[in-house]
Design an enzyme around this catalytic site. Structure first.
Site, PDB file in Angstrom:
ATOM      1  N   ASP A 233      65.215  47.089  62.813  1.00 38.73           N
ATOM      2  CA  ASP A 233      64.178  46.066  62.679  1.00 38.73           C
ATOM      3  C   ASP A 233      64.735  44.661  62.847  1.00 38.73           C
ATOM      4  O   ASP A 233      65.738  44.293  62.235  1.00 38.73           O
ATOM      5  CB  ASP A 233      63.502  46.192  61.311  1.00 38.73           C
TER       6      ASP A 233
ATOM      7  N   ASP B  33      71.415  48.189  63.661  1.00 41.46           N
ATOM      8  CA  ASP B  33      70.239  48.124  62.813  1.00 41.46           C
ATOM      9  C   ASP B  33      69.033  48.198  63.754  1.00 41.46           C
ATOM     10  O   ASP B  33      69.170  48.023  64.968  1.00 41.46           O
ATOM     11  CB  ASP B  33      70.266  46.803  62.027  1.00 41.46           C
TER      12      ASP B  33
END
Length: 216
Positions: free
Chosen positions: A9, A7
């Protein structure tokens, strides 16, 4: 070869690239800073609670891009990444990415942010493959609309499955690093899930499931 999925963020960077981009747009005069940033914060709060309809956020956040050329936006994104994002890469994220690279694993960033941000940010880490929310372009200009399946929650699983088929890859031996409860569908799908700086819901699930939990 095994895959290392990340991922973006709050996993690779200490912040949310979409919200930070909203603040950057306010700085360069593309949006009204007060009202726009307030609405951004409201929607991101819903994301943190696992209650956000991603279609709502994308419609809101992409409106300032409508009518702008791909080249104009890309030029500002490069400035934004250098000024805002580069200092936010977690040092441990850089080391982890490099460790997987040295093990000969294929690296992929998969994010619920827009591709025009995610792909160049991933490239700064030397990661060529990235799946993110794709945007509609007509006549070389953004329309402010998305196209295809959004890489959010179960959408990440679907988009990844399509990518695996197209690339001739599998999830055998794959790891996935994420901070968010919203990524539970994909975390449950990989053999080696890793909770990074997890929110409360993900932390508890990871603890009960015996997943690795790391703090960057």
């Amino acid at each position: 070869m095994a895959l290392a999925l990340f991922d973006l963020d709050e996993t690779l960077i200490h912040g949310d690239c979409a919200s930070l981009w909203s603040a950057y747009m306010a700085r360069i005069g593309w949006v009204d800073g007060g009202d726009f940033l307030q609405r951004d914060q409201q929607l991101m709060a819903l994301y943190s609670e696992g209650k956000l309809a991603m279609e709502d956020y994308m419609a809101f956040s992409l409106a300032p891009l409508a009518g702008r050329t791909v080249e104009e936006v890309a030029a500002q994104v490069e400035l934004y990444i250098g000024a805002v994002i580069e200092p936010l890469f977690y040092a441990e994220a850089r080391r982890t990415v490099q460790a997987h690279r040295e093990q000969g694993e294929r690296l992929l960033v998969i994010s619920a942010s827009a591709a025009f941000l995610v792909k160049p940010i991933a490239a700064r880490l030397g990661i060529e493959a990235a799946l993110a929310i794709d945007l509609e372009v007509e006549g070389g200009r953004y329309t402010g609309r998305t196209v295809g399946v959004l890489t959010y929650r179960e959408g990440k699983v679907l988009r990844l499955a399509n990518w695996l088929e197209a690339e001739g890859e599998t999830l055998a031996g794959a790891s996935f690093y994420s901070d968010s409860r919203n990524d539970l569908p994909l975390l449950k799908a990989v053999p080696r899930p890793v909770a990074v700086n997890p929110d409360a819901v993900l932390r508890e699930h990871a603890r009960q499931a015996g997943w690795a939990i790391v703090e960057w």
